[in-house]
Scaffold this active site. Structure first.
Site, PDB file in Angstrom:
ATOM      1  N   GLY A  14      62.534  44.863  47.665  1.00 42.68           N
ATOM      2  CA  GLY A  14      63.413  43.644  48.401  1.00 42.68           C
ATOM      3  C   GLY A  14      62.588  43.257  49.654  1.00 42.68           C
ATOM      4  N   THR A  16      59.347  40.375  51.098  1.00 41.49           N
ATOM      5  CA  THR A  16      59.268  38.829  50.873  1.00 41.49           C
ATOM      6  C   THR A  16      59.179  38.551  49.398  1.00 41.49           C
ATOM      7  OG1 THR A  16      58.293  38.711  53.001  1.00 41.49           O
ATOM      8  CG2 THR A  16      58.395  36.608  51.808  1.00 41.49           C
ATOM      9  N   ALA A  17      58.303  39.445  48.754  1.00 36.10           N
ATOM     10  CA  ALA A  17      57.832  39.324  47.249  1.00 36.10           C
ATOM     11  C   ALA A  17      59.170  39.184  46.229  1.00 36.10           C
ATOM     12  CB  ALA A  17      56.590  40.141  46.836  1.00 36.10           C
ATOM     13  N   GLU A  51      53.741  36.524  58.933  1.00 35.50           N
ATOM     14  CA  GLU A  51      54.303  35.622  59.585  1.00 35.50           C
ATOM     15  C   GLU A  51      53.791  34.140  59.600  1.00 35.50           C
ATOM     16  OE1 GLU A  51      55.183  37.754  63.342  1.00 35.50           O
ATOM     17  OE2 GLU A  51      56.791  38.425  62.484  1.00 35.50           O
ATOM     18  N   LYS A  80      53.371  25.065  61.660  1.00 34.71           N
ATOM     19  CA  LYS A  80      51.821  25.403  61.659  1.00 34.71           C
ATOM     20  C   LYS A  80      50.946  24.265  61.179  1.00 34.71           C
ATOM     21  CE  LYS A  80      48.743  28.830  59.664  1.00 34.71           C
ATOM     22  NZ  LYS A  80      48.984  30.050  58.710  1.00 34.71           N
ATOM     23  N   VAL A 187      64.265  54.313  44.152  1.00 35.88           N
ATOM     24  CA  VAL A 187      63.797  54.829  42.756  1.00 35.88           C
ATOM     25  C   VAL A 187      63.131  56.125  43.048  1.00 35.88           C
ATOM     26  CG1 VAL A 187      62.396  54.400  41.009  1.00 35.88           C
ATOM     27  CG2 VAL A 187      63.893  52.650  41.725  1.00 35.88           C
ATOM     28  N   ILE A 348      51.575  34.971  50.898  1.00 35.48           N
ATOM     29  CA  ILE A 348      52.789  34.424  50.385  1.00 35.48           C
ATOM     30  C   ILE A 348      52.623  33.389  49.564  1.00 35.48           C
ATOM     31  CG2 ILE A 348      55.080  33.073  51.280  1.00 35.48           C
ATOM     32  CD1 ILE A 348      55.081  34.959  53.586  1.00 35.48           C
TER      33      ILE A 348
END
Ligand SMILES: Cc1cc2nc3c(=O)[nH]c(=O)nc-3n(C[C@H](O)[C@H](O)[C@H](O)COP(=O)(O)OP(=O)(O)OC[C@H]3O[C@@H](n4cnc5c(N)ncnc54)[C@H](O)[C@@H]3O)c2cc1C
Length: 498
Positions: A14, A16-17, A51, A80, A187, A348
């Site tokens: 859990g 960002t990906a 970030e 940005k 897990v 990202i």
């Protein structure tokens, strides 16, 4: 209910990906009745850095119908325009240059810059630092946001800066609202069928989760792809030396910059990322050349915070990629599939590209492995395409203050494509044509290559031309200055737009 073989998908992780993947797949496949579950460990947590983005983050958020006014305040986000590279070059007039995101209006002045850079490649004494020719560079210097006024209807691509923990929480909230099944737990073991496919994940509390397909977003540990399915990891350390980072926040400026600043230090580079409430700072360096303590000391001196009141976070980076991203019934997305160091903030973007390309391949193959090999090949090409451009920054540095920079410059481990691009530059050939010939124009365009190569001041000695002949070769700078100044009047101060 669908009659597909794939009815359940489990995403492990859990960060960002994981949450980006959950949101995209839920939006695409909810109507097919595919159930998506995301498992994350509150005990392990997320990496908590990352970030800065490229314009693809906007494409991702737009695809989910999430507006800037909704997500930006929740994530302390800023705009940005691009990245400034400072002290990477020691060539006079080229100590700093700006790499802008693509902007339609910059394409008008690009030809003026390309002409000057080409003349300068021939040795003619003309101005060739890209900053003088870029509207985005001018907006950045004036601390303006990349959002034009309504009466200036041109399209601008831009990225964002944001708090990565808050962005993760925001994406989690959205995904859960939209129907993702969210499980918190660690897990402990992974079960496989006789054909090698993953069948279920068992948590430390004994709960078991079965699925038809798994997405590994477990970060650098790559629990499913590397640990379970034994996909080998290929290190990039032969030409990307950095393997460590330090992160350290400082107070934000009242006039918030609209750029990331990347400053070369002794054994790597420091980032400065402006959020609405703080600067995120950090030092990406190679542990082969300095110790953790030496790096922290240098970063503190660079930031002017010599006391220990603000705690620094030390991180290890695994730079490279897995041999393939999709094996059996599992695809890896994010750090679990690999990582190119964060110099151009591409991770990202890479996550989003991977999810989209996977979703297309999976759907086209009727939710089978039919297009797995093409997908893996494409992901590998994405890695190599971005890697070449990142390596170029190091290869073209002109610093001699440490062995780190000398070794980077003298390193012979570069790809054939990168070598061809450097030859093209030195032989004053056409960058765009060469990128097309090498079939690598989709990763970074000729404008980015021209920006970097000229921004680093990679030119021969100046020719002995008469000032009149040099003037004749020079682009019309008065026109360029005037054009950029007039365009810039249509933009507002960054902090006003936040
Ligand atoms: C120094 C640095 C700077 C960076 N800067 C940028 C940048 O500017 N821009 C950019 O785009 N990217 C940047 N990145 C990359 C970016 O941080 C990552 O790509 C992004 O955060 C995605 O991480 P992730 O979700 O893959 O992994 P993580 O955030 O590590 O998430 C992994 C998840 O898996 C879970 N997990 C792991 N093991 C288990 C288990 N056994 N059971 C259950 N759950 C488990 C964890 O709890 C977590 O939820 C940077 C990276 C580094 C190291």
């Amino acid at each position: 209910m669908n009659d597909l073989k794939v009815k359940n998908i489990v995403i492990l992780g859990g960060g960002t990906a994981g949450w980006m993947t959950a949101n995209v797949l839920q939006k695409k496949w909810q109507h097919l009745g595919i159930k998506i579950t995301l498992i994350e460990s509150p005990d392990i947590g997320v990496i908590g850095v990352g970030e800065g983005s490229t314009p693809l983050l906007k494409v991702f958020l737009d695809s989910l119908d999430i507006s800037e006014s909704e997500w930006m305040p929740e994530c302390n986000a800023t705009y940005k325009n691009g990245i400034s590279f400072k002290n990477w070059s020691t060539v006079s007039g080229y100590e700093e240059y700006f790499h802008p995101f693509p902007c339609g209006l910059d394409s008008l002045t690009f030809n003026y810059h390309y002409n000057n850079a080409t003349q300068r490649r021939k040795g003619v004494d003309v101005i060739a630092n890209p900053n003088r020719f870029s509207l985005m560079a001018s907006l950045t210097e004036k601390k303006l946001a990349p959002i034009p006024s309504e009466n200036f209807p041109f399209n601008f691509q831009y990225g964002y800066h944001f708090d990565s923990i808050l962005l993760g929480k925001f994406l989690r909230k959205k995904a859960v609202e939209r129907g993702i099944n969210h499980i918190q737990g660690t897990v402990e073991s992974v079960a496989q069928n006789s054909n090698g496919d993953i069948s279920s994940l068992k948590l430390s509390n004994g709960q078991t989760f079965s699925a038809d397909f798994f997405v590994d977003c477990s970060g650098f540990t790559s629990i499913l792809l590397e640990k379970t399915l034994k996909v080998p990891f290929i290190s990039f350390s032969d030409n990307l030396f950095n393997d460590s980072a330090i992160a350290l926040p400082t107070e934000i400026d009242p006039h918030i910059p609209s750029e990331t600043l990347s400053t070369a230090l002794t054994n790597g580079w420091a980032w400065q990322i402006p959020l609405t409430n703080r600067f995120g700072n950090g030092y990406v360096y190679s542990s082969q050349y300095c110790t953790q303590d030496e790096a922290e000391k240098e970063l503190r001196a660079h930031l002017g915070i010599l006391d220990d009141d603000i705690e620094a976070r030390h991180l290890k980076m695994k730079v490279g990629k897995t041999q393939v991203s999709w094996r059996n019934n599992c695809v890896a997305v994010g750090l679990s599939q690999g990582f190119i160091e964060p110099l151009e903030a591409t991770a990202i973007q890479f996550i989003y590209a991977t999810i989209e390309q996977f979703a297309i391949a999976f759907e086209e193959g009727g939710f089978t492995n039919q297009h797995k090999d093409e997908f893996n090949q494409r992901v590998n090409m994405n890695f190599e395409g971005i890697r070449d451009y990142i390596v170029l920054h190091y290869k073209t540095n002109s610093r001699s203050d440490s062995q780190y920079w000398i070794d980077n410059r003298e390193n012979k481990n570069i790809s054939n494509n990168l070598e061809a691009m450097l030859n093209c530059w030195y032989n004053i050939q056409n960058l765009e044509a060469e990128l097309k010939r090498l079939n690598i124009a989709t990763y970074y365009t000729h404008r980015s290559w021209n920006c970097l190569l000229s921004g680093m001041g990679l030119f021969p000695a100046k020719e002995n031309l008469t000032p009149a002949d040099a003037k004749k070769a020079q682009s019309d700078l008065k026109y360029v200055d005037n054009f950029i100044d007039r365009c810039a009047m249509n933009f507002k101060p960054h902090e006003e737009m936040l």
